[in-house]
Write an enzyme that holds these catalytic residues in place. Sequence first.
Site, PDB file in Angstrom:
ATOM      1  N   GLY A   9       0.831  -1.198   0.000  1.00  0.00           N
ATOM      2  CA  GLY A   9       0.000   0.000   0.000  1.00  0.00           C
ATOM      3  C   GLY A   9       0.866   1.249   0.000  1.00  0.00           C
ATOM      4  O   GLY A   9       0.564   2.238  -0.672  1.00  0.00           O
ATOM      5  N   THR A  10       1.963   1.176   0.742  1.00  0.00           N
ATOM      6  CA  THR A  10       2.893   2.315   0.794  1.00  0.00           C
ATOM      7  C   THR A  10       3.405   2.657  -0.601  1.00  0.00           C
ATOM      8  O   THR A  10       3.451   3.823  -0.993  1.00  0.00           O
ATOM      9  CB  THR A  10       4.079   1.983   1.725  1.00  0.00           C
ATOM     10  OG1 THR A  10       3.578   1.830   3.051  1.00  0.00           O
ATOM     11  CG2 THR A  10       5.124   3.075   1.695  1.00  0.00           C
ATOM     12  N   ASN A  61      -7.020   4.912   9.716  1.00  0.00           N
ATOM     13  CA  ASN A  61      -6.518   3.650  10.270  1.00  0.00           C
ATOM     14  C   ASN A  61      -6.509   3.619  11.794  1.00  0.00           C
ATOM     15  O   ASN A  61      -6.493   2.553  12.393  1.00  0.00           O
ATOM     16  CB  ASN A  61      -5.112   3.378   9.738  1.00  0.00           C
ATOM     17  CG  ASN A  61      -4.176   4.549   9.949  1.00  0.00           C
ATOM     18  OD1 ASN A  61      -4.462   5.667   9.516  1.00  0.00           O
ATOM     19  ND2 ASN A  61      -3.076   4.313  10.627  1.00  0.00           N
ATOM     20  N   GLN A  83      -7.714   0.640   4.587  1.00  0.00           N
ATOM     21  CA  GLN A  83      -8.504   0.118   5.705  1.00  0.00           C
ATOM     22  C   GLN A  83      -9.947  -0.167   5.304  1.00  0.00           C
ATOM     23  O   GLN A  83     -10.636  -0.940   5.963  1.00  0.00           O
ATOM     24  CB  GLN A  83      -8.492   1.111   6.884  1.00  0.00           C
ATOM     25  CG  GLN A  83      -7.139   1.260   7.570  1.00  0.00           C
ATOM     26  CD  GLN A  83      -6.697   0.002   8.310  1.00  0.00           C
ATOM     27  OE1 GLN A  83      -7.490  -0.892   8.604  1.00  0.00           O
ATOM     28  NE2 GLN A  83      -5.410  -0.076   8.610  1.00  0.00           N
ATOM     29  N   THR A 107       8.913  -7.849 -12.259  1.00  0.00           N
ATOM     30  CA  THR A 107       8.191  -9.097 -12.493  1.00  0.00           C
ATOM     31  C   THR A 107       7.027  -9.205 -11.524  1.00  0.00           C
ATOM     32  O   THR A 107       7.201  -8.994 -10.322  1.00  0.00           O
ATOM     33  CB  THR A 107       9.140 -10.294 -12.311  1.00  0.00           C
ATOM     34  OG1 THR A 107      10.209 -10.166 -13.246  1.00  0.00           O
ATOM     35  CG2 THR A 107       8.415 -11.614 -12.534  1.00  0.00           C
ATOM     36  N   CYS A 143       8.143   6.163  16.580  1.00  0.00           N
ATOM     37  CA  CYS A 143       9.160   6.756  15.723  1.00  0.00           C
ATOM     38  C   CYS A 143      10.196   5.697  15.362  1.00  0.00           C
ATOM     39  O   CYS A 143      10.110   4.550  15.794  1.00  0.00           O
ATOM     40  CB  CYS A 143       9.814   7.944  16.409  1.00  0.00           C
ATOM     41  SG  CYS A 143      10.980   7.450  17.691  1.00  0.00           S
TER      42      CYS A 143
END
Lengths: 381, 357
Positions: free
Chosen positions: A70-71, A155, A181, A239, A323
């Site tokens: 998703g990122t 989220n 989400q 690929t 973080c």
Amino acid sequence: MSSIYLDHAATTPMVEDALIAMTAQLARLGNPSSLHTHGRATRKTLEDAREVIAIEVGCLPSEVIFTASGTEANNTALKGLYWQGRDNGRHVVVISAIEHHAIIDPAHWLQEHEGAEIITIPVNADGVIDLDFLSHLIATRGNEIAVISIMHSNNETGVLQPIRKVVEIAGEIPVHTDAVQSFKKTPLSFSQLGVYAMTLSAHKIGGPLGIGALILRRAVEIPALLHGGGQEREIRSGTLNAPAIVGFAAAAKSKHYDIAHVASLRDSFIAGINAAIPDATINGISSDRLPGIVNVTFPGTQSDTLLLLMDGQRVSCSTGSACSAGVHEASHVLLAMGHNEVSAQSSLRFSFGATSTYADCDFVVSVLPDVITRGRAANFS
Amino acid sequence: MKLIAAMSGGVDSAVAAARAVEAGHEVIGVHLALSANPQKYRSGARGCCTIEDSHDARRAADVIGIPFYIWDMAEEFHDGVVEDFLSEYAAGRTPNPCLRCNEKIKFAAVLDRARAMGFDGVVTGHYARTEITDSGKTLHRAVDHSKDQSYVLSVLTVEQIRGAIFPLGDTTKVDIRKEAEARGLAVAQKPDSHDICFVPSGDNAGWLRDRLGSETGPIVDQDGVKIGEHKGAYTYTIGQRKGLGLTVPTADGSPRFVLKIEPVSNTVVVGAREDLAVSTMRGERPVWCGPAVTNQKLRGFVQVRAHGAALACSYFLDGALLVAELDEPLLGLATGQAMVIYDGDRVVGSATICETE
């Protein structure tokens, strides 16, 4: 002691159909880009999967671009649409204050390295974006905006955002929505929303890790992040991960997630929390939300302490974000909703999935009083 | 017992946690994030709170098979240790930040939090021992005297010692590394931490100069005659001989040493070697690691540096001050350092040196 998993918004168990389909495909030989029999066989399976996903998400098969996460889909959409806009003299990137870091961070990267200006849409106390702010922004600076990216649902709180209205207000300005989400948890149709681009991820719906999709309107061509073999409309070379894609499609097709059942679990859980910890508050309670996410503030506690104590009871839940050093941070989502640093750090997210039960809810509610009492005693700040 | 193991990412705390588990305790690993803006990687033996160290700690916890969490103690560390370090130097004293960290962070903030959460104590990789005696749980030197850390633990109260577990005190460092290797801990050969963890460059004087400024001032002899100029009084230490940059020689050509640092007048006083000699020291804010010292004079040893020698002395309490009278004078002793009293290898207590003569 059995363990209870209430972190389905982080990742959720693979559904059996997906596991079977994926493992079977792992044993099959063939690069889908190859022209011979083996390649064609893999290509056929892969395109079958693309069609399944397209049907489930309400788009054309050609609008499905597979990515590794998703990122990656968020980065491809935001950067690609920004670069396309910049070529036409538009340099503003509009995001909301509650986006996932996979949107916030690429937006900041564009600002630091590519000449973008970020404008952030605030949210109200219920966690919903301010449409008046957006309308005013578009009326005054619409011709400078390259892309608008607003998540379909949040989220951390599960609060649904009015994307259809965003698209109406945006007019011809490209809108992207991160629907990671939302997919399979609430009605979702790419064509009905009218957005330019939408992000999906397989492992949030019972598919495998390592596969996502950018749904991108057919006629929209954006610059690529990954260059190479020209796969996926030359927007995402590499690929194709056929086994993961097959697993993704099987999960998308599966009927295992019963929205009404999960919503009922959530409501029973909230009632239990209210009875056990009367001063606890549910974030975004007044808004339309996803069925599976409950974000609770327990005044006088620190969420990293609560997580440790919950973990000690074999209950897995979440504190929001950490973080790079692993230090828990106040959630930018809760801060945007009006929390201060202290109350934002007193919150836990419980997220339910298809495998969650009433017994899970009851157990968590039964241990809450002790966890909260200890959590308050251990809070010296 | 239910224990919190403080895991720095180094070999000692990893083996300590593993030993606590093996002893049958229920152990949870916690890494303390002490810097608000940690560096990504360690540079050699410096620092102990980089992101790489927190990964090493997590990996060790996973290999040992215990839960692992990171606790953010950056604010407490800054207020209790870093600020104290700066204000002590600014006041012309020489503080020991490791001691402050044990006093205010590891066996205060962490132990208090652990106890409130239902844990019984804190495990660390310090080289020290505890014993259960008639007068309760007492603190002792480690068997490996070259690694002994009882000095920096001497600020712990009886109540804090009660909640402290030091599994490494009976073993030498060499054997701890071998044991780590045998346990499959990747940190087995990780270099020891030296210097001050929050001064990653290792350049204490430069670090202090950046924060306290470098106002020049006079270097004077014991008669108050100016014989040179310094660049920030706090960059000097008592007993220092080199780097004074003095051009006026003494009458007999003998070297000069820093005798005193006077922060208010920003003056460094120098003099002859014999003027460095200290035979009596007084310390304020004493802490007892066992039965309290009284005005009755007792024989024992005093140590004034983390790895300094144990000096034979008589010690007693004079009002609120802990006094140690040395058998043999000591050359060069800065105020602000801790004086730690030992009865054999048992830590009696400590105080912060405020007067010497």
